[in-house]
Design a protein around this motif. Structure first.
Motif, PDB file in Angstrom:
ATOM      1  N   GLN A  13      20.347 -53.507  51.312  1.00 41.42           N
ATOM      2  CA  GLN A  13      19.058 -52.962  51.754  1.00 41.42           C
ATOM      3  C   GLN A  13      18.240 -52.365  50.615  1.00 41.42           C
ATOM      4  OE1 GLN A  13      20.126 -50.132  54.760  1.00 41.42           O
ATOM      5  NE2 GLN A  13      20.876 -51.686  56.166  1.00 41.42           N
ATOM      6  N   ASP A  14      18.916 -51.739  49.661  1.00 44.79           N
ATOM      7  CA  ASP A  14      18.216 -51.014  48.599  1.00 44.79           C
ATOM      8  C   ASP A  14      18.307 -51.799  47.287  1.00 44.79           C
ATOM      9  OD1 ASP A  14      17.119 -49.231  46.799  1.00 44.79           O
ATOM     10  OD2 ASP A  14      18.228 -47.490  47.544  1.00 44.79           O
ATOM     11  N   THR A  15      17.318 -52.623  47.044  1.00 39.97           N
ATOM     12  CA  THR A  15      17.353 -53.472  45.854  1.00 39.97           C
ATOM     13  C   THR A  15      17.224 -52.652  44.564  1.00 39.97           C
ATOM     14  OG1 THR A  15      14.989 -53.915  46.127  1.00 39.97           O
ATOM     15  CG2 THR A  15      16.525 -55.557  47.006  1.00 39.97           C
ATOM     16  N   LYS A  16      16.581 -51.493  44.637  1.00 42.26           N
ATOM     17  CA  LYS A  16      16.467 -50.639  43.441  1.00 42.26           C
ATOM     18  C   LYS A  16      17.847 -50.114  43.040  1.00 42.26           C
ATOM     19  CE  LYS A  16      11.721 -49.117  44.111  1.00 42.26           C
ATOM     20  NZ  LYS A  16      10.831 -47.988  44.403  1.00 42.26           N
ATOM     21  N   GLN A  49      20.702 -51.478  43.729  1.00 39.60           N
ATOM     22  CA  GLN A  49      21.437 -52.640  43.241  1.00 39.60           C
ATOM     23  C   GLN A  49      21.027 -52.969  41.810  1.00 39.60           C
ATOM     24  OE1 GLN A  49      20.924 -55.997  45.815  1.00 39.60           O
ATOM     25  NE2 GLN A  49      22.633 -57.104  44.949  1.00 39.60           N
ATOM     26  N   SER A  50      19.732 -52.921  41.529  1.00 32.15           N
ATOM     27  CA  SER A  50      19.239 -53.218  40.185  1.00 32.15           C
ATOM     28  C   SER A  50      19.776 -52.228  39.161  1.00 32.15           C
ATOM     29  CB  SER A  50      17.710 -53.194  40.147  1.00 32.15           C
ATOM     30  OG  SER A  50      17.185 -54.205  40.949  1.00 32.15           O
ATOM     31  N   ARG A 105      28.959 -55.554  40.569  1.00 35.41           N
ATOM     32  CA  ARG A 105      28.145 -56.572  41.246  1.00 35.41           C
ATOM     33  C   ARG A 105      28.945 -57.399  42.252  1.00 35.41           C
ATOM     34  NH1 ARG A 105      29.652 -58.338  36.610  1.00 35.41           N
ATOM     35  NH2 ARG A 105      30.446 -60.450  36.315  1.00 35.41           N
TER      36      ARG A 105
END
Length: 182
Positions: A39-42, A44-45, A87
């Motif tokens: 849900q939270d791509t930030k 993850q990034s 990852r």
């Protein structure tokens, strides 16, 4: 390569969870972390960015999860950061859920229907399948309007197709076959 690594990490974590008698807790918490990553791509990034120091990533994990997950699981996630494997956490989670289901005798069943089933229909279908399979099932319901009517059930590699679309296809084949016989 990620599949082999994910399975290895999963096996180690699964053994720890088993020894601690916390399989349910670890499964739930791993899914929570995985869902946040999706849900939270930030987040993850940041966690996968090669230029952000490992210590910063571990501090982020600590601030986000310290009071939300088991200390052992938090340490496991920090180990993944140290080994540059964070990852693959979604793959580890997928493997953990598979191992959990196998250990607990749970069968995942994919059920597609032409329209959303009511809660009562879902419950009745779940109970019927559990009786037929002799196992606890974990149904995954989805809607596929292309089916027109009925349901399609997938259990491992077996498909039970009781949809209007499948019935029409079978009828079409019968008609074509009978025309060819003439």
């Amino acid at each position: 390569m990620a599949g082999i690594a994910a399975k290895s990490y999963c096996d180690a974590l699964f053994e720890i969870a088993k020894e601690e008698h916390k399989l349910d807790v670890y499964k739930e918490q791993l899914c929570l972390v995985r869902d946040l990553m999706v849900q939270d791509t930030k987040f993850q990034s940041v966690m996968n960015h090669p230029k952000i120091r490992k210590e910063e990533k571990k501090q982020l994990l600590e601030s986000v999860y310290k009071d939300k997950i088991e200390a052992m699981l938090l340490n496991f996630m920090k180990l993944l950061v140290d080994k540059n494997r964070f990852r693959i956490l979604p793959d580890i989670t997928k493997e953990f859920v598979k191992s959990y289901n196998l250990e607990m005798g749970i069968q995942v069943v994919l059920i597609k229907s032409a329209h959303a089933l009511s809660q009562q229909e879902e419950t009745r279908l779940k109970e019927t399948l559990e009786k037929k399979l002799g196992k606890t099932i974990d149904p995954v319901f989805s809607v596929d309007e292309d089916l027109m009517a009925g349901i399609r059930i997938k259990i491992n590699d077996q498909i039970i197709d009781n949809t209007a679309k499948a019935k029409l296809e079978r009828l079409k084949k019968q008609v074509v076959a009978s025309e060819a016989d003439k």
